[in-house]
Design a protein around this motif. Structure first.
Motif, PDB file in Angstrom:
ATOM      1  N   GLY A   1       5.318  71.456  19.035  1.00 30.58           N
ATOM      2  CA  GLY A   1       4.232  71.182  19.966  1.00 30.58           C
ATOM      3  C   GLY A   1       3.990  72.240  21.014  1.00 30.58           C
ATOM      4  O   GLY A   1       3.056  72.121  21.813  1.00 30.58           O
TER       5      GLY A   1
ATOM      6  N   GLN B   1      -2.415  73.231  15.541  1.00 30.53           N
ATOM      7  CA  GLN B   1      -1.286  72.466  15.006  1.00 30.53           C
ATOM      8  C   GLN B   1      -1.566  72.070  13.553  1.00 30.53           C
ATOM      9  O   GLN B   1      -1.624  70.890  13.205  1.00 30.53           O
TER      10      GLN B   1
ATOM     11  N   VAL C   1       2.188  75.161  11.057  1.00 30.90           N
ATOM     12  CA  VAL C   1       3.223  74.192  11.421  1.00 30.90           C
ATOM     13  C   VAL C   1       4.308  74.040  10.356  1.00 30.90           C
ATOM     14  O   VAL C   1       5.472  73.825  10.680  1.00 30.90           O
TER      15      VAL C   1
ATOM     16  N   ALA D   1       3.695  62.369  10.204  1.00 31.77           N
ATOM     17  CA  ALA D   1       3.617  63.203  11.399  1.00 31.77           C
ATOM     18  C   ALA D   1       2.894  62.480  12.534  1.00 31.77           C
ATOM     19  O   ALA D   1       3.259  62.612  13.701  1.00 31.77           O
TER      20      ALA D   1
ATOM     21  N   SER E   1       6.066  64.823  14.365  1.00 28.41           N
ATOM     22  CA  SER E   1       6.805  65.998  13.903  1.00 28.41           C
ATOM     23  C   SER E   1       6.651  66.193  12.406  1.00 28.41           C
ATOM     24  O   SER E   1       6.868  65.259  11.631  1.00 28.41           O
ATOM     25  N   ASN E   2       6.302  67.414  11.997  1.00 23.58           N
ATOM     26  CA  ASN E   2       6.286  67.776  10.579  1.00 23.58           C
ATOM     27  C   ASN E   2       7.686  67.646   9.994  1.00 23.58           C
ATOM     28  O   ASN E   2       7.875  67.119   8.903  1.00 23.58           O
TER      29      ASN E   2
ATOM     30  N   ASN F   1      -0.069  66.867  12.499  1.00 24.28           N
ATOM     31  CA  ASN F   1       0.255  67.240  13.877  1.00 24.28           C
ATOM     32  C   ASN F   1      -0.987  67.299  14.757  1.00 24.28           C
ATOM     33  O   ASN F   1      -0.893  67.197  15.978  1.00 24.28           O
TER      34      ASN F   1
ATOM     35  N   ALA G   1      -1.082  63.845  16.039  1.00 25.95           N
ATOM     36  CA  ALA G   1       0.178  63.267  16.516  1.00 25.95           C
ATOM     37  C   ALA G   1       0.069  62.983  18.016  1.00 25.95           C
ATOM     38  O   ALA G   1      -0.200  63.881  18.810  1.00 25.95           O
TER      39      ALA G   1
ATOM     40  N   ASN H   1       2.009  65.209  20.451  1.00 24.88           N
ATOM     41  CA  ASN H   1       1.451  66.536  20.710  1.00 24.88           C
ATOM     42  C   ASN H   1       0.227  66.480  21.625  1.00 24.88           C
ATOM     43  O   ASN H   1       0.038  67.347  22.481  1.00 24.88           O
TER      44      ASN H   1
END
Length: 533
Positions: free
Chosen positions: A93, A121, A125, A432, A437-438, A475, A478, A481
């Motif tokens: 992030g 993002q 990523v 995600a 989070s990936n 992301n 997300a 983020n």
């Protein structure tokens, strides 16, 4: 995540009839893997914070401000190229949290700055934080022991299989991601321009595609030939060098210069309440070369450690290993502090202390800030990784059931059938979106995606690859983020406005990735050693 961990352990004990010893061993295995992941996160964030306190980021920012007065060009260079590079170096992030205040500092509305930061993002990523979503996410999300044994029977190896996944992730990302700079500019002019037009965005089409290719071509090449640590790092650095040079010389720049309306006419919802935090730091006189040197060092040391066999072996020799934890066969873990990117990043931090002439209190402040980030990330991961390892290790049980991901995969394969490659990226994006989070999405769903591919008799490497790509695209939506980026410019409370805009690029990304996967499976006949077997 603590609740999900407890539910997973309960299902393992009472539905799968796993032994308590195996559940505990899987938990401990997950904690050792968590240690390695936190070491990478700490190194990545520490280097970024060190450069903030050394004055390096301030010098880098000053170099961007003079390239072009056109806001579309500034968005491409700062959000896309610099953001991609920061993602490759730090991940988790940080690109949005760094790019957004940089854009605000040079005159962007806070909401536009956050939107630009969120759209980066995506493509970089999957190889963020020097490859963590692949090195840790996919590697620990798959049952490497069982899969490795199957690969050996087919004359292949786990290392070759992981590199195949890496190559496919890089190639598909490069195809889909080349359009991202154009999409960023289109959204900038449509939502924040005086005339709210798409036309002003399309005026920069040649330059946007040039900037896209300047990143994705070296990105794909390094993914194929070097490995997961390098694509975003090298693509961002090479792209920055090429595009900033081109922009200074007026190459492919639009004939008209585009800007926002005067700040007094901006709607209140565009405005944040926080000034650019980097301005509060002590600004030192520093050349751009000196400011960039730590990141160049990271790239060089990573290449040397992965390409030179003697260095590779020496770094791997320092390892903490836990074979057959609690006597459970196949439940093992190890931690290589020097070989993992975290060790290299910390080494560069020490070098930066001297290269940038820092004071001890400045480095101490960077360590303190990085540790607080580590604590917040660590709490979630303390429960996530043990949960994932219970899922994967549940195949050894007294109920004679396949492991949980495999059983789920069989059900999905039977329900959906051959159209599944189109849907696979959406699973990654959902992970995600939930986890922020990936890496965590890959941990949770890689084995599931592998199982579906195996059940359908299609390339498991390809489906795991599009899982990783979908998780990268996720992301952009997300919540974690969006909140982090919004907080840097004081835009909290308006996350819904951001999400209503970022959902469209996310849908573009997962749809086109799914279509490429369908084409690859049914038209190109893409395969891998496990399908051939």
């Amino acid at each position: 995540m603590p609740l999900v961990y407890l539910v997973t352990a309960g299902v393992g004990l009472f539905a799968w009839d796993m032994t308590l010893n195996r559940v505990l061993a899987s938990t401990l295995q997950g904690l050792v893997i968590t240690l390695g992941l936190l070491w990478i996160i700490f190194g990545a964030i520490l280097l970024l914070n060190t450069l903030k306190h050394s004055g390096g980021i301030t010098a880098i920012r000053a170099g961007f401000a003079t390239i072009s007065p056109d806001r579309r060009i500034q968005a491409i260079i700062i959000a896309w190229l610099f953001g991609c590079f920061i993602e490759g170096a730090s991940g988790f992030g940080t690109p949005a949290a760094i790019a957004a205040p940089l854009l605000v500092a040079i005159g962007f509305p806070a909401m536009a700055a956050v939107l630009m930061g969120m759209l980066v993002q995506s493509t970089p990523v999957s190889f963020g934080a020097v490859g963590t979503p692949i090195i840790v996410g996919v590697s620990t999300g798959l049952d490497s022991t069982v899969i490795g044994a199957q690969l050996l029977e087919q004359g292949s190896s786990w290392a070759q299989f992981l590199q195949l996944i890496t190559s496919e992730v890089a190639i598909i990302h490069a195809i889909v991601g080349t359009a991202m700079p154009l999409i960023m500019v289109l959204m900038l002019t449509r939502f924040f321009g005086k005339e709210k037009s798409w036309k002003a965005g399309f005026e920069v089409l040649p330059f946007a595609l040039f900037a896209g290719l300047a990143f994705t071509l070296p990105y794909a090449a390094t993914g194929i030939f070097l490995g997961p640590e390098f694509p975003s790092l090298v693509g961002g650095l090479v792209g920055l060098a090429i595009v900033t040079t081109a922009a200074r010389r007026g190459f492919l720049l639009p004939k008209t210069t585009w800007d926002f309306a005067p700040a007094k006419d901006w709607p209140s919802e565009w405005l944040g309440t926080v000034e650019m935090k980097l301005d509060q730091l002590t600004a030192k006189s520093m050349s751009s070369v000196r400011a960039w040197l730590p990141y160049v060092l990271v790239g060089l040391l990573l290449v040397i450690s992965r390409v030179v066999p003697e260095v590779d072996a020496a770094l791997k020799a320092v390892a903490v290993s836990f074979p057959d934890i609690l006597g459970e066969t196949g439940v093992s873990a190890s931690f290589m502090p020097l070989y993992l990117p975290g060790g290299i990043l910390v080494a560069v931090v020490i070098a930066t202390f001297f290269l940038h002439g820092m004071k001890a209190r400045e480095l101490s402040a960077a360590v303190k800030e990085s540790s607080s980030v580590l604590l917040s990330a660590g709490f979630v991961l303390l429960f996530t990784l043990p949960m994932v390892r219970i899922l994967i290790n549940s195949g050894v049980n007294e109920a004679d059931l396949a492991s949980m991901p495999i059983l789920m995969a069989l059900w999905v394969a039977d329900s959906v059938g051959g159209i599944y490659p189109l849907l696979a990226p959406s699973i990654g994006a959902l992970g995600a979106f939930i986890a922020g989070s990936n890496t965590v999405s890959n941990m949770m769903f890689s084995q599931f995606q592998f199982g579906v591919a195996s059940s359908l008799g299609i390339s498991s490497a390809l489906i795991v690859a599009v899982q990783a790509i979908g998780a990268a695209a996720g992301n952009m939506i997300a919540i974690h983020n969006v909140v982090a980026a919004s907080a840097t410019v004081g835009l909290l409370g308006r996350e819904g406005n951001i999400l209503r805009k970022t959902i469209w690029p996310t849908l573009y990304y997962v749809l086109f990735t799914g279509l490429i996967a369908l084409f690859a499976v049914y038209v190109m006949g893409i395969s891998d050693p496990l399908v051939a077997g």
